[in-house]
Motif scaffolding. Structure first.
Motif, PDB file in Angstrom:
ATOM      1  N   PRO A 217       0.814  -1.218   0.000  1.00  0.00           N
ATOM      2  CA  PRO A 217       0.000   0.000   0.000  1.00  0.00           C
ATOM      3  C   PRO A 217       0.849   1.271   0.000  1.00  0.00           C
TER       4      PRO A 217
ATOM      5  N   GLU B 211       1.427   3.433   5.466  1.00  0.00           N
ATOM      6  CA  GLU B 211       1.311   2.434   6.526  1.00  0.00           C
ATOM      7  C   GLU B 211       1.436   1.020   5.953  1.00  0.00           C
ATOM      8  N   ASN B 212       2.547   0.778   5.256  1.00  0.00           N
ATOM      9  CA  ASN B 212       2.682  -0.512   4.586  1.00  0.00           C
ATOM     10  C   ASN B 212       3.582  -1.500   5.332  1.00  0.00           C
ATOM     11  N   ILE B 213       3.958  -1.152   6.565  1.00  0.00           N
ATOM     12  CA  ILE B 213       4.655  -2.114   7.424  1.00  0.00           C
ATOM     13  C   ILE B 213       4.000  -2.067   8.804  1.00  0.00           C
ATOM     14  N   PHE B 214       4.284  -3.080   9.629  1.00  0.00           N
ATOM     15  CA  PHE B 214       3.780  -3.054  10.999  1.00  0.00           C
ATOM     16  C   PHE B 214       4.859  -2.432  11.891  1.00  0.00           C
ATOM     17  N   ALA B 215       4.631  -1.164  12.262  1.00  0.00           N
ATOM     18  CA  ALA B 215       5.648  -0.408  12.982  1.00  0.00           C
ATOM     19  C   ALA B 215       5.915  -0.973  14.371  1.00  0.00           C
ATOM     20  N   THR B 216       4.911  -1.599  14.973  1.00  0.00           N
ATOM     21  CA  THR B 216       5.087  -2.093  16.348  1.00  0.00           C
ATOM     22  C   THR B 216       5.727  -3.480  16.375  1.00  0.00           C
ATOM     23  N   LEU B 217       5.869  -4.112  15.198  1.00  0.00           N
ATOM     24  CA  LEU B 217       6.519  -5.414  15.144  1.00  0.00           C
ATOM     25  C   LEU B 217       7.977  -5.242  14.721  1.00  0.00           C
TER      26      LEU B 217
ATOM     27  N   GLU C 228       9.583 -10.075  12.709  1.00  0.00           N
ATOM     28  CA  GLU C 228       8.162 -10.410  12.868  1.00  0.00           C
ATOM     29  C   GLU C 228       7.350  -9.999  11.644  1.00  0.00           C
TER      30      GLU C 228
ATOM     31  N   GLN D  42       8.110 -12.751   9.243  1.00  0.00           N
ATOM     32  CA  GLN D  42       7.540 -14.009   9.690  1.00  0.00           C
ATOM     33  C   GLN D  42       6.013 -14.004   9.512  1.00  0.00           C
ATOM     34  N   LEU D  43       5.398 -12.857   9.767  1.00  0.00           N
ATOM     35  CA  LEU D  43       3.943 -12.736   9.607  1.00  0.00           C
ATOM     36  C   LEU D  43       3.536 -13.083   8.178  1.00  0.00           C
TER      37      LEU D  43
ATOM     38  N   ARG E 180       8.718  -7.891   2.541  1.00  0.00           N
ATOM     39  CA  ARG E 180       7.576  -8.603   3.107  1.00  0.00           C
ATOM     40  C   ARG E 180       6.677  -9.159   1.992  1.00  0.00           C
TER      41      ARG E 180
END
Ligand code: ATP
Ligand code: MG
Lengths: 251, 304
Positions: free
Chosen positions: A91, A94-100, A104, A107-108, A155
């Motif tokens: 996208p 917000e195309n990554i998980f900032a809190t991971l 991770e 791995q997700l 990812r």
């Protein structure tokens, strides 16, 4: 229609999509990408480029028409199924998980693969992105803009997609970093992955693309080989309105 | 100050913490404050009571106290079944209420109001079925054991504390070390992106309901065992649970337990120093202070 030609890697047929039921943003788009192609979608702000790719990815409701992946109808398949069919999407924001952590995040994406290949796939992708591999336990939210884009691409590659769609991967990056990201995309495409790239950075995008399409007010207005479009006054006219060409650089 | 305050505060706090974990998980992943969580707690306690009594009727031996504790094997067995039943209740409420609102993309305030409605309905049903008369898991009297330093605790209380600590560690490991935990954290941060990556968001939501409800059930059983069962037992815990969840930082499991202990200790201290009538004000004061001074809570991340 030829009887032996393989189906396009990605196609839409009279696709109408939008956020509200009575407000189509994408208005009847017919769009085809052959396997192995790198196609760029250009168009002014608000033209509906993000809406088009989000609809294909399953994030925006499709009102009518169809989307096909390698000939299979994916119009109604839910968002989490598309990646299993080989369609990866990065996208615009917000195309990554900032809190991971970086690990991770990767791995997700690998969690949908059979357990025995997960570690191997993550290792393969890390080989492509040594910067990320060096700090796998770092929180993704602490990465720089360029590293975030790299992580988002990494990812997306975990599942070995057949088609990779990226929405403005150059947004907010310095020209040097844009060059690095685009060079990476060119390599990925050369390795056989079909790429659809939404871009505002016209010059840089046309430099790596085979073909470009121009979306205006939710409709495909123009398309052609990247090399000729780069010179075409229609691009300046359609895409930039009255403004002289070249102004979009450095965005 | 009487050192017993410490024991009383820690035990009440462990119970708050356990309830608050459920609140913090549903809050961060479903993205609304579910005020019916407290009724899941009450339901879980009564379900365990009903099942435990039924088991006692089948076999009186199951009612004989286990070792130093006040209850027989009927209660732990009933607790497991009650956790499952409470989970099913949460899924049912989601199917008929919250799920429909999600599909319509209702605003958060609509979800919160709906949860008030669900809470009221469930509470009234429980009061209708079980009456407002207090009930007890057991009539056995327990002798508090001396812990040293002038502090005492009953075996039941010590067990409750141990179970709470064990469950916090288990939930924390589930969230940080497993694929489903990873999916839950991903959905909590960005639901759309989680879908793009291949996470089945609806499945994650079901797991969150099951987990939150099971934890609520255990907290309810604990409250019933250490105090008593009443249809309003959950409702009375609502403020301390939300205070603990918010003080701990929404989404943080260790934070919820730490904050639960803080709220419990603060309440016990207040009762001792100022007076029992001020107990209910403590959670409220903590809640207001956190929201004013550190809205992301102790271990939470600042809102992006
Ligand atoms: N989440 C949303 N809800 C409702 N309308 C939206 C939403 N996102 C975008 N739109 C509307 O859809 C239209 C097309 O937006 P879209 O984001 O697809 O444009 P874009 O071509 O990607 O523009 P940009 O180059 O600025 O990214 C705009 O009119 C916008 O206001
Ligand atoms: Mg866009």
């Amino acid at each position: 229609m030829s009887t032996v030609a393989p189906p396009p890697a990605l196609a839409t047929q009279a696709l109408v999509a939008g956020y509200e039921r009575d407000l189509p943003i994408v208005r009847g788009v017919d769009f085809q990408v052959a396997a192995g192609e790198l196609v760029v979608i250009l168009g002014p702000n608000g033209a509906g480029k993000s809406t088009l790719v989000k609809a294909i990815a399953g994030l925006v409701p499709i009102h009518s028409g169809h989307a096909f992946l390698a000939g299979a109808d994916i119009t109604r398949s839910p968002v989490q199924e598309k990646v299993r069919h080989g369609l990866a999407f990065v996208p615009q924001t917000e195309n990554i998980f900032a809190t991971l952590s970086i690990q991770e995040n990767l791995q997700l994406a690998a969690d949908i693969l059979p357990r025995r290949v997960q570690a191997e796939r993550i290792a393969e992708v890390c080989d492509l992105f040594p910067d990320l591999a060096a700090r796998r336990s770092a929180r993704a939210g602490n990465l720089s803009g360029g590293q975030r884009q790299m992580l988002a691409v990494a990812r997306a590659l975990i599942v070995k997609p057949s088609v990779l769609i990226l929405d403005e991967p150059s947004a907010g990056l310095s020209p040097k970093i844009v060059g690095e990201v685009f060079a990476r995309l060119k390599d990925i495409n050369a390795a056989g992955i079909t790429i659809v790239l939404v871009e505002q950075n016209v010059k840089a995008a046309l430099a790596i693309a085979h073909r470009a399409v121009i979306l205006v007010e939710g409709e495909l207005r123009h398309e052609g080989p990247a090399a000729t479009l780069a010179e075409d006054p229609i691009v300046a006219q359609l895409y930039l309105g009255a403004a002289p060409a070249g102004q979009e650089e450095g965005r | 100050m009487n050192p017993q305050v410490l024991v009383d505060g820690l035990i009440a706090g462990a119970m708050y913490g356990l309830g608050a974990i459920g609140v913090t998980l549903t809050y961060s992943i479903l993205r609304f404050a579910n005020f019916a969580h407290s009724e899941l707690l009450t339901f879980g306690a009564y379900a365990a009571l009903a099942l435990s009594s039924a088991l006692g009727v089948l076999s009186a031996g199951l009612l004989a106290p286990i070792g130093p504790f006040s209850f027989g094997w009927s209660l732990p067995l009933a607790a497991i079944a009650a956790m499952a039943l409470t989970g099913l209740l949460a899924l049912a409420v989601d199917a008929v209420l919250f799920g429909r609102l999600r599909v319509r993309r209702s605003s958060i305030i609509v979800m919160v109001m709906a949860s008030f409605g669900a809470a009221l309905t469930l509470r009234s049903l429980l009061e209708f079925v079980f009456t407002s008369k207090p009930a007890y898991f057991t009539r056995e009297l327990q002798i508090a054991l001396p812990l040293g330093g002038g502090m005492r605790a009953t075996p039941d209380q010590l067990l409750a504390l141990a179970v709470a600590v064990l469950l916090v560690v288990a939930v924390h490991l589930l969230l940080t070390r497993t694929a489903i935990g990873r999916s839950m954290r991903a959905v909590s941060e960005n639901q759309a992106l989680a879908g793009v990556v291949g996470v089945d968001v609806r499945k994650v939501i079901r797991v969150v309901w099951l987990l939150g409800a099971a934890l609520a059930c255990v907290a309810g059983i604990m409250a019933g065992l250490l105090v008593q069962l009443r249809p309003y037992m959950g409702f009375d815990l609502l403020l301390p649970l939300f205070a603990a969840a918010i003080l701990g930082g929404i989404g943080s499991v260790p934070g919820a337990m730490l904050a639960g202990l803080i709220v419990g200790l603060a309440e016990a201290g207040t009762v001792q120093l100022i007076g029992a009538e001020w107990r209910t004000a403590v959670a409220f004061v903590i809640l207001v202070l956190v929201l004013l001074l550190r809205p992301q809570g102790l271990l939470g991340r600042p809102q992006a």
